[in-house]
Scaffold this motif. Structure first.
Motif, PDB file in Angstrom:
ATOM      1  N   ASP A 297      -6.753  15.482  12.821  1.00  0.00           N
ATOM      2  CA  ASP A 297      -5.370  15.825  13.143  1.00  0.00           C
ATOM      3  C   ASP A 297      -4.530  15.788  11.860  1.00  0.00           C
ATOM      4  O   ASP A 297      -4.448  14.739  11.216  1.00  0.00           O
ATOM      5  N   PRO A 298      -3.898  16.893  11.471  1.00  0.00           N
ATOM      6  CA  PRO A 298      -3.065  16.906  10.256  1.00  0.00           C
ATOM      7  C   PRO A 298      -1.976  15.835  10.265  1.00  0.00           C
ATOM      8  O   PRO A 298      -1.630  15.285   9.208  1.00  0.00           O
ATOM      9  N   ALA A 299      -1.443  15.521  11.452  1.00  0.00           N
ATOM     10  CA  ALA A 299      -0.413  14.483  11.539  1.00  0.00           C
ATOM     11  C   ALA A 299      -0.993  13.116  11.168  1.00  0.00           C
ATOM     12  O   ALA A 299      -0.343  12.308  10.487  1.00  0.00           O
ATOM     13  N   ALA A 300      -2.228  12.844  11.606  1.00  0.00           N
ATOM     14  CA  ALA A 300      -2.890  11.581  11.258  1.00  0.00           C
ATOM     15  C   ALA A 300      -3.190  11.523   9.767  1.00  0.00           C
ATOM     16  O   ALA A 300      -3.033  10.478   9.115  1.00  0.00           O
ATOM     17  N   GLN A 301      -3.633  12.645   9.227  1.00  0.00           N
ATOM     18  CA  GLN A 301      -3.919  12.702   7.790  1.00  0.00           C
ATOM     19  C   GLN A 301      -2.663  12.413   6.976  1.00  0.00           C
ATOM     20  O   GLN A 301      -2.695  11.665   5.993  1.00  0.00           O
ATOM     21  N   LYS A 302      -1.539  12.999   7.392  1.00  0.00           N
ATOM     22  CA  LYS A 302      -0.280  12.770   6.680  1.00  0.00           C
ATOM     23  C   LYS A 302       0.145  11.311   6.793  1.00  0.00           C
ATOM     24  O   LYS A 302       0.592  10.702   5.813  1.00  0.00           O
ATOM     25  N   LEU A 303       0.013  10.744   7.993  1.00  0.00           N
ATOM     26  CA  LEU A 303       0.353   9.332   8.183  1.00  0.00           C
ATOM     27  C   LEU A 303      -0.447   8.434   7.246  1.00  0.00           C
ATOM     28  O   LEU A 303       0.086   7.515   6.616  1.00  0.00           O
ATOM     29  N   PHE A 304      -1.752   8.697   7.166  1.00  0.00           N
ATOM     30  CA  PHE A 304      -2.616   7.865   6.329  1.00  0.00           C
ATOM     31  C   PHE A 304      -2.226   7.977   4.857  1.00  0.00           C
ATOM     32  O   PHE A 304      -2.115   6.967   4.149  1.00  0.00           O
ATOM     33  N   LEU A 305      -2.012   9.196   4.373  1.00  0.00           N
ATOM     34  CA  LEU A 305      -1.647   9.377   2.970  1.00  0.00           C
ATOM     35  C   LEU A 305      -0.263   8.810   2.686  1.00  0.00           C
ATOM     36  O   LEU A 305      -0.010   8.283   1.592  1.00  0.00           O
ATOM     37  N   ASP A 306       0.638   8.888   3.660  1.00  0.00           N
ATOM     38  CA  ASP A 306       1.965   8.278   3.490  1.00  0.00           C
ATOM     39  C   ASP A 306       1.859   6.761   3.360  1.00  0.00           C
ATOM     40  O   ASP A 306       2.642   6.131   2.640  1.00  0.00           O
ATOM     41  N   LEU A 307       0.895   6.166   4.071  1.00  0.00           N
ATOM     42  CA  LEU A 307       0.670   4.717   3.936  1.00  0.00           C
ATOM     43  C   LEU A 307       0.345   4.342   2.492  1.00  0.00           C
ATOM     44  O   LEU A 307       0.728   3.276   2.006  1.00  0.00           O
ATOM     45  N   LEU A 308      -0.379   5.230   1.809  1.00  0.00           N
ATOM     46  CA  LEU A 308      -0.762   4.966   0.428  1.00  0.00           C
ATOM     47  C   LEU A 308       0.406   5.137  -0.539  1.00  0.00           C
ATOM     48  O   LEU A 308       0.446   4.491  -1.583  1.00  0.00           O
ATOM     49  N   LEU A 309       1.355   6.004  -0.199  1.00  0.00           N
ATOM     50  CA  LEU A 309       2.302   6.474  -1.208  1.00  0.00           C
ATOM     51  C   LEU A 309       3.774   6.191  -0.960  1.00  0.00           C
ATOM     52  O   LEU A 309       4.549   6.146  -1.915  1.00  0.00           O
ATOM     53  N   LYS A 310       4.193   6.004   0.268  1.00  0.00           N
ATOM     54  CA  LYS A 310       5.627   6.117   0.540  1.00  0.00           C
ATOM     55  C   LYS A 310       6.343   4.842   0.947  1.00  0.00           C
ATOM     56  O   LYS A 310       7.539   4.862   1.195  1.00  0.00           O
ATOM     57  N   HIS A 311       5.650   3.732   1.050  1.00  0.00           N
ATOM     58  CA  HIS A 311       6.317   2.533   1.577  1.00  0.00           C
ATOM     59  C   HIS A 311       6.069   1.303   0.709  1.00  0.00           C
ATOM     60  O   HIS A 311       5.911   0.200   1.211  1.00  0.00           O
ATOM     61  N   GLY A 312       6.031   1.489  -0.587  1.00  0.00           N
ATOM     62  CA  GLY A 312       5.777   0.341  -1.449  1.00  0.00           C
ATOM     63  C   GLY A 312       4.301   0.026  -1.530  1.00  0.00           C
ATOM     64  O   GLY A 312       3.443   0.873  -1.263  1.00  0.00           O
ATOM     65  N   ASN A 313       3.992  -1.215  -1.871  1.00  0.00           N
ATOM     66  CA  ASN A 313       2.603  -1.601  -2.107  1.00  0.00           C
ATOM     67  C   ASN A 313       1.742  -1.424  -0.853  1.00  0.00           C
ATOM     68  O   ASN A 313       1.935  -2.112   0.149  1.00  0.00           O
ATOM     69  N   PRO A 314       0.767  -0.507  -0.880  1.00  0.00           N
ATOM     70  CA  PRO A 314      -0.071  -0.282   0.306  1.00  0.00           C
ATOM     71  C   PRO A 314      -1.181  -1.309   0.473  1.00  0.00           C
ATOM     72  O   PRO A 314      -1.885  -1.297   1.484  1.00  0.00           O
ATOM     73  N   GLU A 315      -1.341  -2.216  -0.486  1.00  0.00           N
ATOM     74  CA  GLU A 315      -2.479  -3.137  -0.465  1.00  0.00           C
ATOM     75  C   GLU A 315      -2.500  -3.988   0.802  1.00  0.00           C
ATOM     76  O   GLU A 315      -3.552  -4.170   1.427  1.00  0.00           O
ATOM     77  N   ARG A 316      -1.328  -4.503   1.207  1.00  0.00           N
ATOM     78  CA  ARG A 316      -1.292  -5.389   2.379  1.00  0.00           C
ATOM     79  C   ARG A 316      -1.701  -4.637   3.647  1.00  0.00           C
ATOM     80  O   ARG A 316      -2.478  -5.145   4.462  1.00  0.00           O
ATOM     81  N   ALA A 317      -1.188  -3.420   3.814  1.00  0.00           N
ATOM     82  CA  ALA A 317      -1.532  -2.633   5.007  1.00  0.00           C
ATOM     83  C   ALA A 317      -3.016  -2.270   5.012  1.00  0.00           C
ATOM     84  O   ALA A 317      -3.686  -2.354   6.043  1.00  0.00           O
ATOM     85  N   LEU A 318      -3.546  -1.884   3.847  1.00  0.00           N
ATOM     86  CA  LEU A 318      -4.959  -1.510   3.777  1.00  0.00           C
ATOM     87  C   LEU A 318      -5.861  -2.690   4.105  1.00  0.00           C
ATOM     88  O   LEU A 318      -6.884  -2.540   4.790  1.00  0.00           O
ATOM     89  N   ARG A 319      -5.481  -3.871   3.628  1.00  0.00           N
ATOM     90  CA  ARG A 319      -6.322  -5.043   3.889  1.00  0.00           C
ATOM     91  C   ARG A 319      -6.339  -5.361   5.385  1.00  0.00           C
ATOM     92  O   ARG A 319      -7.381  -5.662   5.965  1.00  0.00           O
TER      93      ARG A 319
END
Length: 743
Positions: free
Chosen positions: A249-271
């Motif tokens: 789903d393109p919407a899911a893909q965008k959400l995932f990439l936004d997690l990496l780039l748009k909300h500060g440090n993604p490390e906590r969310a990824l962990r």
């Protein structure tokens, strides 16, 4: 004992001593736990403490002790009826406890005394006793340790669930971080705040849209709130909603990439996504590396933790939190055109670890399948694949090649081809090395990478040719001459005339100035041997310059003296002068924070070198005595691999070797090279945990390359023998060769 007395003690403890102190006891036990974790290290450290470490037995016991203090339970299973654990969570508790106790008992039985540190050598034996066998792609010990870390992660999950429920009953204080961050962004519809954590308003509505399983983490990053355990349980229980349809789903893909780039440090969310299985569900290729360990002394963390930390390092540079430690990366990062490429590459660069195929090549194949699924174009996909395939190239080139040799720079330039690729590769390399573990990154490695970058840059932006080499030598001579303008003209001409052209092109100007002053002072005092110390705090090394009559075994003697003095050589530069002297520079690892302490230590090393070169320290006290292997080293076996290559340099034959590292190895190797009647032009010393990867640029005594097949084989045989004899000596075995170096 007397039953009535025991019952009376029990009653008095609960009614007179414990009553009313539940919150104080809980807070004290949690403070004790935090202090223990600080001392023992993180859950993903590859030599964990089974009892005291994070995710270990003591964490499980602390949970039970707190529960017993609060609810007077006698067994962990009683917590299910109280609603503190679900039956599934209790099952997880029991399985983790049984596994950890089995590991701890094996440790005690093997050593014959209390020991809770699961060191590398113990890991091998415990894995064998617990029935873990090697497969075609992985060692049994690696499979065993992956299961260990998955249990440790489960213990962490149980702890988090338990403590949050204590907060809900106000037995435990709300996290300090949350209390400090009272002013928060307004929550989006569908979310609520529960005891300072992000909760889900209506589970049924939440689960109606599978994309919410990603939106939850985005909202956590956006607001800065920790996710409530009930919300995490809801996600992990419905992980099946992340299916092939959602992944595409393109919407899911965008959400995932936004997690990496748009909300500060993604490390906590990824962990957290990793611990709950969301990351593996959305990127199935990630699942095999969850809790996977590298069975080596170089990597300090599991593969998944290493990848997540490398992403955090990129954010640290980008947000200027660690930019001062990485000046070149901070400078070139704004020139990177595609941040999605960089963040995704870091997240998946080791995703193919544990496969039969080389993980860089296999990882590039994974990228070519994964990136289009995330909406990447063919060109962006190929860039990610290329970066993964070459992600070790810059590090290995910088640490194991002579960066003053033009062929090294040409070969690296041919690999990267463009400045844009080199920028990506630089930042990837820095973030990767830094995420390996505490103390692995240092300023010296940063300096090597900067040198490689700046030396390659001209070739990628217009370049310089061999034709102007003489001109560059003359320009460098003129520059140093002008820097020494207050010198006597005749003395300056004489000392500058001692050096050959390559010296001026490969030695930084500030080093040249120190060398010139050192030579002038030695000549005025008529000293045969002179040493000079220069501490380099940012690079975390100490530079020692040695001026002495040239001798085939000079570097070997210096290396042996350093070994005897306990100094670890990380690099060596070798120059000769026209009047038959050697000007050698060795770089040793820094040991002390204060410069005055480090200088005193370096002075002791210099005295050992001087005593060795003057003969005051007998040869027999330098060679043939093998410091014993550390216990952890004995778990590793790295057969020596030696290559003799005439394509890596226009002027030198390059001897490359890989073997198990040990104290005194460099001295043995350089002695053997000298015995082969070879001159060492430069040496690159690199250590990756238990593995040494060294390169020696050599010629014969006439200054020519080694081209004879017979002589090349003799070099390989002699160095293999020297390494094996040294290893046998370090292990306390009788060396095959009884021959001792002669003075």
């Amino acid at each position: 004992g007397e039953a009535a007395l025991a019952e009376k003690l029990d009653q008095r403890l609960w009614d007179d001593l414990f009553k009313g102190t539940e919150r104080a006891f809980t807070e004290a036990k949690l403070e004790e736990r935090d202090a223990r974790h600080e001392k023992q290290g993180e859950r993903y450290m590859v030599e964990p403490n089974v009892k005291e470490g994070k995710g270990g037995l003591r964490d499980l016991q602390s949970l039970f002790w707190i529960a017993k203090y609060l609810h007077r339970v006698r067994d962990v299973s009683d917590l299910v009826a109280l609603g503190m654990f679900t039956p599934e969570e209790f099952s997880t508790f029991a399985k983790a406890e049984n596994f950890l106790w089995a590991v701890r008992c094996h440790l005690h039985l093997i050593i014959g005394r209390p020991n809770d540190q699961l060191t590398f050598d113990m890991q091998v034996e415990v894995a064998q006793r617990m029935g873990y066998a090697d497969t075609a792609a992985r060692r049994g010990v690696e499979i065993f340790m992956q299961e260990y870390f998955r249990h440790a992660t489960s213990v962490g999950d149980l702890t988090r669930i338990f403590l949050t429920k204590l907060e809900a009953t106000q037995v435990k204080s709300e996290p300090l971080l949350q209390r400090l961050l009272r002013r928060r962004k307004t929550l989006k519809q569908g979310y609520v705040e529960v005891h300072g954590r992000l909760g889900i308003a209506d589970p049924k509505t939440f689960l109606a849209d599978p994309l919410n399983l990603l939106r939850l983490f985005e909202e956590g990053l956006r607001t800065g709130l920790l996710i409530h355990p009930d919300a995490m349980l809801l996600v992990s229980a419905n992980i099946r909603l992340i299916d092939e349809r959602m992944r595409n789903d393109p919407a899911a893909q965008k959400l995932f990439l936004d997690l990496l780039l748009k909300h500060g440090n993604p490390e906590r969310a990824l962990r957290r996504m990793n611990e709950l299985g969301v990351l593996s569900a959305f990127i199935p290729e990630f699942e095999p590396i969850v809790a996977m360990m590298h069975f080596n002394m170089y990597h300090h963390y599991t593969v998944d933790e290493h990848l997540i930390r490398s992403v955090g390092n990129l954010y640290g540079i980008e947000s200027n939190k660690i930019a001062d430690e990485h000046p070149l990366s901070a400078k070139v990062l704004p020139e990177i055109e595609d941040r999605e490429v960089l963040y995704l590459t870091l997240l998946i660069h080791d995703i193919a670890k544990g496969r039969k195929e080389d993980h860089s090549i296999a990882g590039a194949k994974v990228a070519r399948a994964l990136c289009p699924r995330l909406g990447f174009s063919k060109a962006r996909t190929e860039l990610v694949a290329w970066l993964i395939e070459e992600h070790l190239t810059m590090s290995l080139t910088a640490q194991s090649r002579d960066l003053s040799d033009r062929k090294t720079i040409e070969m690296f330039a041919n690999t990267v081809q463009t400045m844009d690729r080199m920028r990506y590769l630089l930042i990837l390399t820095v973030c990767d090395i830094r995420a390996v573990g505490p103390g692995v990154w240092n300023g010296w490695k940063g300096q090597l990478l900067r040198t490689l970058y700046y030396e390659t840059e001209p070739l990628l932006t217009g370049g310089f040719s061999k034709i102007d080499r003489n001109g560059r030598v003359e320009g460098a001579r003129t520059e140093i001459s002008e820097m020494l303008s207050d010198w006597d003209a005749e003395e300056k001409k004489r000392i500058l005339g001692l050096h050959f052209g390559p010296y001026f092109l490969s030695t930084p100007i500030e080093n040249q100035i120190r060398h010139m002053n050192m030579i002038r002072e030695a000549d005025r005092k008529k000293e045969l041997i002179s040493t000079e110390i220069h501490t380099r705090e940012f690079e975390a090394i100490t530079e020692i310059n040695i001026l002495a009559p040239d001798h085939p075994k000079l570097l070997s003697i210096i290396a042996a003296a350093c070994s005897s003095a306990g100094a670890n050589i990380v690099d060596a530069k070798i120059h000769t002068t026209r009047d038959g002297r050697a000007l050698d520079t060795i770089f040793i690892s820094r040991e002390h924070d204060k410069n005055e302490d480090e200088i005193r230590r370096a002075q002791r090393v210099c005295k050992m070198i001087n005593d060795a070169l003057t003969g005051e320290l007998p040869f027999r006290d330098l060679f043939g005595k093998y410091p014993k292997f550390k216990r952890s080293n004995k778990a590793f076996s790295i057969p020596p691999v030696i290559h003799v290559n005439n394509d890596l340099s226009d002027e030198f034959t390059v001897i490359e070797l890989e073997c198990l590292d040990r104290t005194g190895m460099l001295a043995d190797i350089t002695y053997a090279i000298a015995e082969l009647n070879l001159n060492i032009g430069s040496a690159q010393i690199a250590t990756f945990g238990e593995k040494a990867i060294d390169s020696f640029y050599v010629t014969d005594l006439l200054g020519d390359k080694i081209v004879s097949d017979g002589r090349i084989q003799k070099i390989i045989d002699a160095l293999t023998s020297a390494i094996k004899d040294g290893m046998q000596g370090a292990k306390g075995e009788t060396a095959k060769s009884e021959k001792q170096p002669a003075a």
